[in-house]
Design an enzyme around this catalytic site. Structure first.
Site, PDB file in Angstrom:
ATOM      1  N   GLU A 166       0.804  -1.233   0.000  1.00  0.00           N
ATOM      2  CA  GLU A 166       0.000   0.000   0.000  1.00  0.00           C
ATOM      3  C   GLU A 166       0.832   1.276   0.000  1.00  0.00           C
ATOM      4  OE1 GLU A 166      -2.871  -0.342   3.163  1.00  0.00           O
ATOM      5  OE2 GLU A 166      -3.435  -2.378   2.594  1.00  0.00           O
ATOM      6  N   ASN A 207       2.131  -5.340  -3.143  1.00  0.00           N
ATOM      7  CA  ASN A 207       0.738  -5.623  -2.811  1.00  0.00           C
ATOM      8  C   ASN A 207      -0.029  -4.341  -2.527  1.00  0.00           C
ATOM      9  OD1 ASN A 207      -1.301  -7.680  -2.131  1.00  0.00           O
ATOM     10  ND2 ASN A 207      -1.108  -6.906  -0.024  1.00  0.00           N
ATOM     11  N   HIS A 243     -10.357  -6.282  -2.083  1.00  0.00           N
ATOM     12  CA  HIS A 243     -11.395  -6.064  -1.065  1.00  0.00           C
ATOM     13  C   HIS A 243     -12.559  -5.370  -1.756  1.00  0.00           C
ATOM     14  CE1 HIS A 243      -8.906  -7.370   2.262  1.00  0.00           C
ATOM     15  NE2 HIS A 243      -7.937  -6.548   1.879  1.00  0.00           N
ATOM     16  N   GLU A 271      -6.129 -10.899  -1.130  1.00  0.00           N
ATOM     17  CA  GLU A 271      -6.913 -10.657   0.090  1.00  0.00           C
ATOM     18  C   GLU A 271      -8.417 -10.564  -0.214  1.00  0.00           C
ATOM     19  OE1 GLU A 271      -5.413  -7.332   2.291  1.00  0.00           O
ATOM     20  OE2 GLU A 271      -3.320  -7.763   1.817  1.00  0.00           O
ATOM     21  N   ASP A 273     -12.180 -10.451  -0.385  1.00  0.00           N
ATOM     22  CA  ASP A 273     -13.444 -10.556   0.340  1.00  0.00           C
ATOM     23  C   ASP A 273     -14.404  -9.608  -0.377  1.00  0.00           C
ATOM     24  OD1 ASP A 273     -11.914  -8.978   3.258  1.00  0.00           O
ATOM     25  OD2 ASP A 273     -12.633  -8.013   1.435  1.00  0.00           O
TER      26      ASP A 273
HETATM   27  O1  G3I Z   1      -3.486  -7.642  19.006  1.00  0.00           O
HETATM   28  C1  G3I Z   1      -4.312  -6.630  19.576  1.00  0.00           C
HETATM   29  C2  G3I Z   1      -4.886  -7.094  20.879  1.00  0.00           C
HETATM   30  O2  G3I Z   1      -3.830  -7.303  21.814  1.00  0.00           O
HETATM   31  C3  G3I Z   1      -5.872  -6.060  21.426  1.00  0.00           C
HETATM   32  O3  G3I Z   1      -6.495  -6.575  22.603  1.00  0.00           O
HETATM   33  C4  G3I Z   1      -6.937  -5.778  20.370  1.00  0.00           C
HETATM   34  C5  G3I Z   1      -7.873  -4.679  20.866  1.00  0.00           C
HETATM   35  O4  G3I Z   1      -8.919  -4.594  19.914  1.00  0.00           O
HETATM   36  O5  G3I Z   1      -6.316  -5.305  19.139  1.00  0.00           O
HETATM   37  C6  G3I Z   1      -5.449  -6.319  18.607  1.00  0.00           C
HETATM   38  O6  G3I Z   1      -4.866  -5.841  17.418  1.00  0.00           O
HETATM   39  C7  G3I Z   1      -5.753  -5.851  16.302  1.00  0.00           C
HETATM   40  C8  G3I Z   1      -5.074  -6.666  15.177  1.00  0.00           C
HETATM   41  O7  G3I Z   1      -5.852  -6.614  13.972  1.00  0.00           O
HETATM   42  C9  G3I Z   1      -4.874  -8.108  15.568  1.00  0.00           C
HETATM   43  O8  G3I Z   1      -6.103  -8.727  15.809  1.00  0.00           O
HETATM   44  C10 G3I Z   1      -5.949  -4.403  15.840  1.00  0.00           C
HETATM   45  O9  G3I Z   1      -6.728  -3.721  16.815  1.00  0.00           O
HETATM   46  C11 G3I Z   1      -6.719  -4.404  14.498  1.00  0.00           C
HETATM   47  O10 G3I Z   1      -6.758  -3.062  13.978  1.00  0.00           O
HETATM   48  C12 G3I Z   1      -5.979  -5.272  13.483  1.00  0.00           C
HETATM   49  O11 G3I Z   1      -6.756  -5.298  12.287  1.00  0.00           O
HETATM   50  C13 G3I Z   1      -6.085  -5.903  11.162  1.00  0.00           C
HETATM   51  C14 G3I Z   1      -5.848  -4.798  10.114  1.00  0.00           C
HETATM   52  O12 G3I Z   1      -5.248  -5.393   8.938  1.00  0.00           O
HETATM   53  C15 G3I Z   1      -4.915  -3.734  10.643  1.00  0.00           C
HETATM   54  O13 G3I Z   1      -4.844  -2.674   9.641  1.00  0.00           O
HETATM   55  C16 G3I Z   1      -6.985  -6.980  10.579  1.00  0.00           C
HETATM   56  O14 G3I Z   1      -7.088  -8.049  11.481  1.00  0.00           O
HETATM   57  C17 G3I Z   1      -6.439  -7.475   9.242  1.00  0.00           C
HETATM   58  O15 G3I Z   1      -7.353  -8.350   8.610  1.00  0.00           O
HETATM   59  C18 G3I Z   1      -6.153  -6.312   8.301  1.00  0.00           C
HETATM   60  O16 G3I Z   1      -5.564  -6.808   7.140  1.00  0.00           O
HETATM   61  C19 G3I Z   1      -5.142  -5.826   6.177  1.00  0.00           C
HETATM   62  C20 G3I Z   1      -3.940  -6.377   5.458  1.00  0.00           C
HETATM   63  O17 G3I Z   1      -2.936  -6.724   6.383  1.00  0.00           O
HETATM   64  C21 G3I Z   1      -3.450  -5.425   4.395  1.00  0.00           C
HETATM   65  N1  G3I Z   1      -4.529  -5.103   3.453  1.00  0.00           N
HETATM   66  C22 G3I Z   1      -5.728  -4.544   4.112  1.00  0.00           C
HETATM   67  C23 G3I Z   1      -6.252  -5.548   5.137  1.00  0.00           C
HETATM   68  C24 G3I Z   1      -7.521  -5.025   5.781  1.00  0.00           C
HETATM   69  O18 G3I Z   1      -7.221  -3.832   6.531  1.00  0.00           O
END
Ligand code: G3I
Length: 483
Positions: A166, A207, A243, A271, A273
């Site tokens: 990105e 990506n 997405h 990715e 969905d």
């Molecule tokens: O690990 C912490 C946890 O300790 C805490 O308790 C919790 C509180 O809500 O947050 C947890 O971290 C989260 C993390 O995912 C792991 O679960 C973050 O808040 C959350 O923002 C994060 O979201 C991820 C997101 O990327 C971050 O930008 C999504 O799961 C993930 O599916 C998403 O994937 C991205 C790709 O990597 C890149 N392309 C876009 C795609 C969608 O945003």
């Protein structure tokens, strides 16, 4: 010589809503049946037969759920870490690496015979605070060190990396991330060169999202890839995140894939969905199914499209509701792990439910072949061989099935290349080659094949212009039928 294996603003997940959903799903799970009929081929088998990866984004913490693990194990030939291999996860403090979660994903890939895809080395999100505050030279040094360390750790296991994620805006200009601001345009090249130095064999990808169709953003990526190829900057593929919103799969998806392929790089849907405004209904689900089918069909039609990775398994754990308020139901299995119409649509994109077996020729009535004492009887094994071919390279996926009543404990598959092909990188196996003769032996974790069961492995290879299907498959010396 043996060739051994190979914007948005995130908001914390909504705890209350999720607990309710989890409870409801658990209740549903008690009676849920998984809709793939026994006779139907899995997405993994269909994809392998077509020479295409079918992947998913894994949260290793979910593998303790039986339904999650059952689908994860059986339906996919490739796995990518949803979060576990990101910078904040692997190097939370400078020089202090934390490999537990990332290793769990790598181990899962190995133990289930799946390709492992690496996501992601350099990204402005999920970047630890210590890296965000560095000056230019320190940031470049930290970036190179991070990428190198992570790539080296998984060399021989990861088949391809999202090196940079990105880096462009919708209008085609560079995103003003901390990397862009401090290091200028050159940081992407620097990252790719660092990754190449750390692993000469792994494929290196750029990506991004909203680059699936032809537009200002994908034009900018195209121009970068063209420049990289012209200057010998190591880049092997472009990841189209995909997405999508129901009913909005870009009509120029195939044309876009093909123009990148013409530059000499692979493409992947990385990715996928396809979200909708909630609540879902049969009309939205039908359109979603058509969209999933369209994306898979398009990848199947483009030789250098290596496959499609879906960004998760169940709607229950999708990132979408946390970021796009009021939207969801983007994945292929619902909150209760029942397959949605999209599942059958993806099967249809591969041409049906079960790969059509090659009919075994019936011997002529007069011919009474004299049994050859040196050739074991055919019918004790079958092989499904799928290859995705491009200019001078190819990726092969192979399913070996034990059709006998005797468990196989350690296997050796032999075959003959017909067109001067050579194996360059293998996964879930060890491969040796003498001339046209190839010998594949099992990895430590996949040596057992129970009666009726199968194991999968794969390899990258080179071909001199034609890539004929291998012949003479034999499992531990017993001739195999090809399906
Ligand atoms: O690990 C912490 C946890 O300790 C805490 O308790 C919790 C509180 O809500 O947050 C947890 O971290 C989260 C993390 O995912 C792991 O679960 C973050 O808040 C959350 O923002 C994060 O979201 C991820 C997101 O990327 C971050 O930008 C999504 O799961 C993930 O599916 C998403 O994937 C991205 C790709 O990597 C890149 N392309 C876009 C795609 C969608 O945003």
């Amino acid at each position: 010589m043996p060739i051994t294996q190979s914007t948005r603003t995130s908001v914390p997940r909504r705890q209350v809503a999720r607990r309710v959903a989890v409870v409801a799903a658990a209740a549903a799970l008690a009676v849920a049946t998984f809709a793939v009929p026994a006779s139907a081929a899995t997405l993994r088998e269909l994809g392998t037969a077509a020479g295409k990866d079918v992947g998913f984004a894994l949260d290793p913490n979910r593998l303790s759920e039986t339904a999650y693990k059952q689908i994860a194990d059986s339906e996919f030939s490739l796995v990518v870490a949803e979060n576990a291999m990101k910078w904040e996860s692997t190097e939370p403090q400078r020089g202090q690496f934390s490999w537990g979660q990332a290793d769990a994903v790598a181990s899962y890939a190995a133990t289930t015979g799946k390709k492992l895809y690496g996501h992601t080395l350099v990204w402005h999100q999920q970047l630890p605070g210590w890296a965000q505050n560095l000056g230019a030279s320190e940031l470049e040094s930290a970036m190179v060190s991070h990428a190198s360390t992570v790539v080296r750790r998984y060399a021989g296991q990861v088949v391809a990396w999202d090196v940079v994620n990105e880096a462009f805006e919708e209008n085609g200009t560079r995103r003003q991330s901390v990397f862009q601001q401090r290091l200028g345009n050159g940081y992407i090249e620097t990252a790719f060169r660092a990754a190449r130095s750390a692993d000469p064999a792994v494929r290196l990808c750029y990506n991004d999202y909203n680059i699936e169709g032809i537009n200002a953003k994908s034009d900018a990526v195209y121009a970068m890839v063209k420049d990289f190829k012209a200057r010998g900057v190591p880049i092997d593929c472009v990841g189209l995140q995909s997405h999508f919103i129901v009913g909005q799969v870009p009509s120029s998806l195939r044309q876009n894939m093909e123009r990148f392929a013409a530059l000499g790089v692979d493409v992947r849907v990385t990715e996928l969905d396809i979200r909708m405004t909630m609540p879902s209904d049969s009309t939205k689900l039908a359109q979603q199914a058509a969209d999933y089918r369209s994306v898979f069909s398009t990848c199947n039609a483009v030789a250098r499209c290596q496959g499609v990775t879906i960004w998760g398994i169940t709607d229950k754990y999708s990132w979408v509701p946390d970021v796009f308020s009021g939207q969801g139901a983007a994945l292929v299995w619902d909150n209760g792990y029942a397959p949605k119409p999209a599942y059958a649509a993806i099967q249809a994109a591969f041409g049906g439910v079960t790969p059509t077996p090659t009919p075994t020729p019936t011997p002529t009535a007069t011919a009474t072949p004299t049994p050859d004492p040196t050739t074991p009887p055919a019918g004790t094994c079958s092989v499904t061989y799928g290859a995705s071919t491009w200019n001078t390279g190819f990726t092969a996926n192979v399913i070996v099935r034990n059709l006998s009543a005797t468990p196989v404990d350690g296997w050796r598959l032999t075959f003959t290349f017909p067109s001067g092909q050579s194996v360059t990188q293998a996964w879930s196996s060890t491969v040796t080659q003498q001339g046209a003769q190839v010998t594949v032996t099992n990895a430590p974790w996949n040596g057992s094949i129970a009666p009726g069961q199968s194991q999968t492995f794969g390899f990258n290879g080179a071909h001199p212009g034609t890539n004929g299907t291998p012949t003479g498959f034999a499992l531990n010396g017993a001739a195999c039928s090809v399906v």
